[in-house]
Scaffold this motif. Structure first.
Motif, short mmCIF file in Angstrom:
data_model
loop_
_atom_site.label_atom_id
_atom_site.label_comp_id
_atom_site.label_asym_id
_atom_site.label_seq_id
_atom_site.Cartn_x
_atom_site.Cartn_y
_atom_site.Cartn_z
N PRO A 11 44.83 46.84 32.00
CA PRO A 11 44.34 45.71 31.19
C PRO A 11 45.45 44.84 30.62
CG PRO A 11 44.04 47.79 30.02
CD PRO A 11 44.47 48.14 31.41
N ASP A 12 46.66 45.40 30.54
CA ASP A 12 47.78 44.59 30.05
C ASP A 12 48.05 43.40 30.98
OD1 ASP A 12 48.11 46.28 27.93
OD2 ASP A 12 49.75 47.43 28.84
N TYR A 13 47.70 43.56 32.25
CA TYR A 13 47.96 42.52 33.24
C TYR A 13 46.69 41.90 33.82
CZ TYR A 13 52.68 44.40 33.07
OH TYR A 13 53.91 44.81 32.65
N TYR A 14 45.57 42.60 33.72
CA TYR A 14 44.37 42.14 34.40
C TYR A 14 43.18 41.85 33.47
CZ TYR A 14 46.68 43.17 38.80
OH TYR A 14 47.55 43.16 39.87
N ILE A 25 51.45 45.74 41.19
CA ILE A 25 51.09 44.71 40.21
C ILE A 25 51.95 43.46 40.40
CG2 ILE A 25 51.08 44.13 37.75
CD1 ILE A 25 50.29 47.02 37.16
N LEU A 26 53.27 43.64 40.52
CA LEU A 26 54.16 42.49 40.68
C LEU A 26 53.86 41.74 41.97
CD1 LEU A 26 56.53 40.84 39.64
CD2 LEU A 26 58.07 42.41 40.86
N SER A 27 53.66 42.46 43.05
CA SER A 27 53.39 41.79 44.33
C SER A 27 52.04 41.07 44.30
CB SER A 27 53.44 42.79 45.48
OG SER A 27 52.45 43.78 45.36
N VAL A 83 48.42 32.32 32.64
CA VAL A 83 48.26 33.75 32.37
C VAL A 83 48.89 34.57 33.49
CG1 VAL A 83 46.52 35.60 32.36
CG2 VAL A 83 46.23 33.60 30.87
N VAL A 84 48.62 34.20 34.75
CA VAL A 84 49.19 34.92 35.89
C VAL A 84 50.71 34.80 35.87
CG1 VAL A 84 49.31 35.03 38.40
CG2 VAL A 84 47.10 34.67 37.28
N LEU A 85 51.21 33.59 35.65
CA LEU A 85 52.65 33.36 35.61
C LEU A 85 53.30 34.18 34.51
CD1 LEU A 85 55.25 31.79 36.32
CD2 LEU A 85 54.44 29.96 34.84
N ASN A 86 52.71 34.17 33.35
CA ASN A 86 53.21 34.93 32.22
C ASN A 86 53.30 36.42 32.56
OD1 ASN A 86 53.58 34.81 29.03
ND2 ASN A 86 52.27 36.56 29.46
N ASN A 87 52.28 36.93 33.25
CA ASN A 87 52.25 38.37 33.57
C ASN A 87 53.22 38.73 34.69
OD1 ASN A 87 50.45 38.84 31.57
ND2 ASN A 87 48.69 39.20 32.89
N ASN A 143 49.74 31.57 46.10
CA ASN A 143 48.61 31.17 46.96
C ASN A 143 47.40 30.66 46.17
OD1 ASN A 143 50.03 31.93 49.31
ND2 ASN A 143 49.44 34.08 49.00
N ARG A 144 47.58 30.49 44.89
CA ARG A 144 46.53 29.99 43.98
C ARG A 144 45.24 30.82 44.07
NH1 ARG A 144 42.27 27.04 42.75
NH2 ARG A 144 42.35 25.56 41.01
N LYS A 145 45.39 32.12 43.94
CA LYS A 145 44.24 33.02 43.83
C LYS A 145 44.18 33.49 42.38
CE LYS A 145 43.56 32.72 48.27
NZ LYS A 145 42.44 31.89 48.79
N LEU A 146 43.65 32.65 41.53
CA LEU A 146 43.79 32.84 40.09
C LEU A 146 42.68 33.70 39.51
CD1 LEU A 146 44.75 29.15 39.25
CD2 LEU A 146 46.27 31.07 39.77
N PHE A 147 42.80 34.02 38.23
CA PHE A 147 41.81 34.81 37.53
C PHE A 147 40.60 33.95 37.16
CE2 PHE A 147 45.06 37.99 35.52
CZ PHE A 147 45.30 38.52 36.79
#
Length: 457
Positions: free
Chosen positions: A367-370, A325-327, A264-268, A335-339
């Motif tokens: 919400p589109d990204y988070y 958002i991108l950063s 999900v993070v990679l996709n966003n 850094n593997r700080k995932l959702f």
């Protein structure tokens, strides 16, 4: 190779210029080459064509594409590549056609090289982090497999040395349009070499026991029949074990919720970078490798130039971008700080999902990204039913009297899971942002109350 090339020229001259390059198709290496493999012990190569294909730059690129995408962020051993998987699929098919099928009247020996090449090259078109990458840019790896096989590539040059139409035949086998369905089924069916390799290989590298089954037994009881491959009834229990291994691997590994969080993070990240580029955002480091993908003007060279090392380089650079958002998303992935996630199906609890979307906006969290809904589904085994659009060729058991019986009709275990779609819904979000009370504390408290009522993971 020079001697081999000259023999082709002599043959062309002797036959008026119209000839299939059969010498090359049958050429063997002076000495067998082997790849040491943790799953199959050794991968054996005697055919010159196979050895030449392995050496092409398009096949070597698969060393830089992980087999399991983001799963390495959950199971740290899952660093294996599509290169090793492709060799494994080739080796399984080689064992079948050379050790099990050879000499049987139902097997056409002329199909041997074709099915070996299709097995080796079946994943050639996969991109970096395949599924997330394909979703964002609306790509199809099977389309690019065909482009590599038929385009101006080193792979195509090798295949054309077999015969002018050989690249197209390999493509047809991989696309499942080749007339001989028996050949296709070795690469793509409900019990094929592709699945038999990735289940064992993925289990080995993730360190789990779910994917192990008695492949040697399955191979020994496989039999070629017209337009299909069947299993001797005495091997039914080995096939049951294989089906259950696949079922468990999907639930425990392929659909692991934390791996899906990373995806999900990679996709966003990719979605945000594309949106910024199309909006005219000035990157600190121009994402030159992505521009064709952002603009939907992709050439085959653009596609082949991307691998996972390139993506990681950009993620490192994007951590320093001005766009928050991108950063942030790039930093999370690197850094593997995932959702975190909750079980929530918007189709069932739409009001709650919409309420969360509105609260996220009030908290200045896009919400589109988070706030991301993700769903998975798997059908461990099924068979064709009249009236259905998708034709699923079942696994057939060959009984002692020669009759063919569909597997689930004989196996209570397989019948219990046949046609049962396992679907899972998750909603992903950044818990650390919600627990930070430096801004919008009241709204964030409302959000936390909603998601914790769903069972925070």
């Amino acid at each position: 190779m020079l001697v081999l090339y000259l023999s082709h020229i002599i043959e062309l001259i002797g036959n008026g210029g119209a000839v299939q390059l059969t010498h090359y198709a049958k050429a063997k290496l002076q000495e067998e080459k082997v790849f040491k493999d943790p799953v199959h012990r050794y991968v054996h190569v005697r055919d010159q064509v196979i050895w030449d294909l392995v050496g092409t730059k398009e096949f070597q690129r698969l060393r830089r594409i992980r087999q399991l995408g983001t799963t390495f962020l959950v199971f740290h051993g899952a660093e294996h590549s599509r290169f090793s998987h492709s060799l494994g699929v080739y080796e399984i098919v080689r064992r079948i056609v050379d050790d099990i099928f050879a000499g049987r009247p139902e097997w056409d020996e002329d199909e041997r090289l074709l099915v070996l090449c299709a097995a080796l090259l079946h994943d050639l078109g996969h991109g970096p982090f395949s599924h997330a990458f394909e979703n964002v840019f609306e790509l199809d790896h099977e389309f690019y497999t065909r482009q590599i096989l038929l385009g101006d590539t080193e792979v195509n040059a090798v295949l054309k040395k077999v015969s002018a139409d050989f690249p197209e035949k390999v493509s047809q086998v991989i696309e499942k349009t080749y007339p001989n369905k028996q050949v296709v089924s070795l690469i793509s069916s409900q019990i094929d070499a592709d699945r038999m390799d990735y289940l064992q290989r993925d289990a080995y590298f993730t360190g789990v026991s779910y994917g192990h089954f008695d492949m040697e037994r399955i191979l020994r009881v496989m039999r070629p029949r017209k337009n299909q491959v069947v299993i001797k009834a005495t091997g039914m229990h080995a096939v049951e074990d294989y089906i259950m291994s696949r079922y468990q691997m999907y639930l425990q590994i392929y659909f692991h919720p934390v791996s899906r969080s990373a995806e999900v993070v990679l996709n966003n990240i990719l979605k945000r970078a594309k949106q910024l580029s199309l909006a005219g955002y000035k990157f600190k480091h121009e994402p030159t490798h992505f521009l064709a993908f952002f603009r939907n003007s992709i050439t085959l060279d653009d596609y082949l130039a991307l691998d996972e090392s390139i993506l990681f380089t950009y993620f490192q650079l994007w951590m320093q971008e001005e766009d928050a958002i991108l950063s942030d998303l790039s930093r999370r992935f690197v850094n593997r700080k995932l959702f975190q996630y909750i079980d929530l199906d918007p189709g069932v609890e739409l009001d709650k999902y919409q309420k969360l979307q509105e609260l996220f906006k009030q908290a200045d969290l896009n919400p589109d990204y988070y706030l991301v809904h993700d769903t998975t589904a798997d059908l461990p085994y099924d068979f064709y039913r009249p009236g259905e659009e998708e034709v699923r060729v079942p696994i057939f058991l060959e009984m002692k009297n020669g009759e063919l019986r569909e597997l689930s009709r004989e196996s209570i275990i397989v019948d219990s899971i046949s046609g049962r779609m396992k679907r899972d819904h998750k909603v992903y979000f950044p818990l650390d942002f919600l627990e930070d009370n430096s801004a919008h504390p009241v709204v964030k408290k409302q959000i936390l109350a909603l998601i914790q009522g769903q069972g925070k993971k």
